[in-house]
Scaffold this active site. Sequence first.
Site, PDB file in Angstrom:
ATOM      1  N   LYS A  16       0.958  -1.225  -0.006  1.00  0.00           N
ATOM      2  CA  LYS A  16       0.037   0.016   0.016  1.00  0.00           C
ATOM      3  C   LYS A  16       0.725   1.231  -0.084  1.00  0.00           C
ATOM      4  O   LYS A  16       0.519   2.178  -0.560  1.00  0.00           O
ATOM      5  CB  LYS A  16      -0.947  -0.146   1.306  1.00  0.00           C
ATOM      6  N   HIS A  41       4.676   0.868   6.134  1.00  0.00           N
ATOM      7  CA  HIS A  41       4.707   1.142   4.903  1.00  0.00           C
ATOM      8  C   HIS A  41       6.019   1.450   4.227  1.00  0.00           C
ATOM      9  O   HIS A  41       6.512   2.678   4.775  1.00  0.00           O
ATOM     10  CB  HIS A  41       3.757   2.247   4.524  1.00  0.00           C
TER      11      HIS A  41
HETATM   12  P1  GDP Z   1       2.428  -2.235   3.202  1.00  0.00           P
HETATM   13  O1  GDP Z   1       2.316  -2.493   4.273  1.00  0.00           O
HETATM   14  O2  GDP Z   1       1.130  -2.599   2.230  1.00  0.00           O
HETATM   15  O3  GDP Z   1       2.605  -0.869   2.721  1.00  0.00           O
HETATM   16  O4  GDP Z   1       3.310  -3.121   2.352  1.00  0.00           O
HETATM   17  P2  GDP Z   1       5.212  -3.073   3.163  1.00  0.00           P
HETATM   18  O5  GDP Z   1       5.933  -2.143   2.992  1.00  0.00           O
HETATM   19  O6  GDP Z   1       4.801  -3.796   4.615  1.00  0.00           O
HETATM   20  O7  GDP Z   1       5.464  -4.197   2.278  1.00  0.00           O
HETATM   21  C1  GDP Z   1       5.813  -4.531   0.923  1.00  0.00           C
HETATM   22  C2  GDP Z   1       7.189  -4.519   0.581  1.00  0.00           C
HETATM   23  O8  GDP Z   1       7.366  -4.975  -0.808  1.00  0.00           O
HETATM   24  C3  GDP Z   1       8.027  -3.254   0.805  1.00  0.00           C
HETATM   25  O9  GDP Z   1       9.267  -3.624   1.189  1.00  0.00           O
HETATM   26  C4  GDP Z   1       8.146  -2.712  -0.731  1.00  0.00           C
HETATM   27  O10 GDP Z   1       9.058  -1.744  -0.992  1.00  0.00           O
HETATM   28  C5  GDP Z   1       8.084  -3.984  -1.589  1.00  0.00           C
HETATM   29  N1  GDP Z   1       7.389  -3.750  -2.797  1.00  0.00           N
HETATM   30  C6  GDP Z   1       6.412  -3.176  -3.036  1.00  0.00           C
HETATM   31  N2  GDP Z   1       5.933  -3.203  -4.282  1.00  0.00           N
HETATM   32  C7  GDP Z   1       7.053  -4.007  -4.761  1.00  0.00           C
HETATM   33  C8  GDP Z   1       7.200  -4.919  -6.090  1.00  0.00           C
HETATM   34  O11 GDP Z   1       6.386  -4.663  -6.949  1.00  0.00           O
HETATM   35  N3  GDP Z   1       8.239  -5.767  -6.199  1.00  0.00           N
HETATM   36  C9  GDP Z   1       9.256  -5.912  -5.208  1.00  0.00           C
HETATM   37  N4  GDP Z   1       9.929  -6.726  -5.279  1.00  0.00           N
HETATM   38  N5  GDP Z   1       8.810  -5.259  -3.968  1.00  0.00           N
HETATM   39  C10 GDP Z   1       7.736  -4.488  -3.888  1.00  0.00           C
HETATM   40  P1  IMO Z   2       0.394  -2.700   7.213  1.00  0.00           P
HETATM   41  O1  IMO Z   2      -0.326  -1.420   7.333  1.00  0.00           O
HETATM   42  C1  IMO Z   2       0.425  -7.023   8.451  1.00  0.00           C
HETATM   43  C2  IMO Z   2      -1.365  -8.177  12.170  1.00  0.00           C
HETATM   44  C3  IMO Z   2      -0.546  -8.343  13.324  1.00  0.00           C
HETATM   45  C4  IMO Z   2      -1.443  -9.390  14.128  1.00  0.00           C
HETATM   46  C5  IMO Z   2      -2.951  -8.362  13.877  1.00  0.00           C
HETATM   47  C6  IMO Z   2      -3.419  -7.813  15.405  1.00  0.00           C
HETATM   48  O2  IMO Z   2       1.982  -2.571   7.355  1.00  0.00           O
HETATM   49  O3  IMO Z   2      -0.283  -3.574   6.145  1.00  0.00           O
HETATM   50  P2  IMO Z   2      -2.203  -5.385  16.190  1.00  0.00           P
HETATM   51  O4  IMO Z   2      -0.990  -5.189  16.777  1.00  0.00           O
HETATM   52  O5  IMO Z   2      -2.807  -4.615  15.277  1.00  0.00           O
HETATM   53  O6  IMO Z   2      -3.419  -5.532  17.476  1.00  0.00           O
HETATM   54  O7  IMO Z   2      -2.113  -6.980  15.591  1.00  0.00           O
HETATM   55  O8  IMO Z   2      -2.683  -7.822  12.984  1.00  0.00           O
HETATM   56  N1  IMO Z   2      -1.128  -6.539  11.691  1.00  0.00           N
HETATM   57  C7  IMO Z   2      -0.697  -6.541  10.515  1.00  0.00           C
HETATM   58  N2  IMO Z   2      -0.174  -7.356   9.584  1.00  0.00           N
HETATM   59  N3  IMO Z   2       0.429  -5.812   8.073  1.00  0.00           N
HETATM   60  C8  IMO Z   2      -0.057  -4.849   9.084  1.00  0.00           C
HETATM   61  O9  IMO Z   2      -0.078  -3.491   8.828  1.00  0.00           O
HETATM   62  C9  IMO Z   2      -0.246  -5.081  10.145  1.00  0.00           C
HETATM   63  N4  IMO Z   2      -0.843  -4.543  11.301  1.00  0.00           N
HETATM   64  C10 IMO Z   2      -1.384  -5.489  12.127  1.00  0.00           C
HETATM   65  O10 IMO Z   2       0.384  -9.175  12.982  1.00  0.00           O
HETATM   66  O11 IMO Z   2      -1.634 -10.389  13.410  1.00  0.00           O
HETATM   67 MG    MG Z   3       3.542  -3.119   5.994  1.00  0.00          MG
END
Ligand code: GDP
Ligand code: IMO
Ligand code: MG
Length: 427
Positions: A16, A41
């Site tokens: 996201k 994120h």
């Molecule tokens: P979010 O919580 O939904 O914002 O996702 P996170 O940042 O926790 O996890 C997504 C991970 O995948 C991050 O390290 C991003 O930089 C990486 N990422 C996002 N889009 C892509 C993609 O298209 N390819 C690869 N290889 N990595 C990506």
């Molecule tokens: P983003 O925004 C993935 C999960 C935790 C746990 C459950 C409850 O980066 O996608 P909490 O601390 O919210 O009470 O935990 O939700 N969890 C996530 N898993 N991405 C997240 O955020 C999360 N935020 C909470 O691992 O299972």
């Molecule tokens: Mg995340």
Amino acid sequence: MPSTVIVGTQWGDEGKGKVTDFLAERAGVVVRYQGGNNAGHTVVVGEEEFRLRLVPSGILYPEKLCLLGNGMVIDPEALVSELSELEGRGVSTANLRISDRAHLILPYHKRLDELEERGRGAGKIGTTGRGIGPAYNDKSARIGIRMADLLDPAEFHEKLAANVELKNHYLKQVFGADGFSAAAIEEEVLALAEKFKGRITDTSVVLHEALRAGKKVLFEGAQGTFLDLDHGTYPFVTSSHPTAGGACIGAGVGPTAIDKVIGVVKAYTTRVGAGPFPTELKDATGDRLRERGHEFGTVTGRPRRCGWLDAVVVRYAVRVSGLTGIAITKLDVLDGLATVKICTGYRIKGEVTQHFPASLKAVEAAEPVYEELPGWSESISDATKLADLPANARRYLDRIAELAGVPIILVSVGQRRRQTLILDELF
Ligand code: GDP
Ligand code: IMO
Ligand code: MG
């Protein structure tokens, strides 16, 4: 009123942050509407990687207005440290505003999160330990403390004293744990508040002014559909509403202010923490996805559980959030697989269903029904348009769109901004 909600369609970590940052270039305002620093994120700009927790992923464009909505729970300590880290890296946070109605996460919430998790034993949720659940509990119990209270020290003093008394009783009687000193928390939090109280305002008013001025607004969801308190795999969920409806409540706008809802779909599925996950792979393919996709939590560093894409999950997200389009991320992670699978239904007690059941026992018993498609051997990380992708990658995307029933608006093939293919109208 061109505004778009971005939601995670799976169990969080769909990308996201990357998608919001990419779309933010075309927006005027980016708003977080729920959750807190349980979110992580990741946004990559040039050679720099930013791991945003509370701050919206629009912050990397200095001119964008960034709002922390009333639906959030905010830990003052985490907020101050994130802001100073960003400023320290040369990112201006001057345009960040915080809702006066957002609730505070205080030290006793974090302690309770830890103790309540421990008390659940084998049934633990696997929370991020940031005090999220306990803070939302206080909000719904109508004893929470809000940002507005920080602007009125007498009010804050009174509410904090009452809360600490209650929590200390609970800590001692239920957990045999030490209590907190209200005076110490008060001193610490008021000192922290000095660093951000100038940003506290009615963000709903700010948002409406921006909408009236014709600015484009992005609502950045945290977590994902299956972590939603109502729509997720309850009780293995978070305590807020990541789905699109949460944007209205958590930012202070009506549904009529929203034009589009984009669901972020990782090209496979991951989950951190406990709870059912029908397409989970506990084999070498799961390990391969984890290694290639660097699937380790941004917040806690925990390895993420990995599995095939689940179209039952995606369709559910399309329905409960009214998605108008989807953004596919991490397609590049599937490079080099001989075949790729998509789950199209669950076989439960001999019957195939296409709907995600409410009963966790039924979800646990669900056997995924897979469709197998040919993979691609080429690396797709340098693709800049759909035509650059191998035919089998395009076939995979077509099938996802067909199963989801909504168009794919963009495809991400890497962490960087340029590794994004635009397929449809974005705003
Ligand atoms: P979010 O919580 O939904 O914002 O996702 P996170 O940042 O926790 O996890 C997504 C991970 O995948 C991050 O390290 C991003 O930089 C990486 N990422 C996002 N889009 C892509 C993609 O298209 N390819 C690869 N290889 N990595 C990506
Ligand atoms: P983003 O925004 C993935 C999960 C935790 C746990 C459950 C409850 O980066 O996608 P909490 O601390 O919210 O009470 O935990 O939700 N969890 C996530 N898993 N991405 C997240 O955020 C999360 N935020 C909470 O691992 O299972
Ligand atoms: Mg995340």
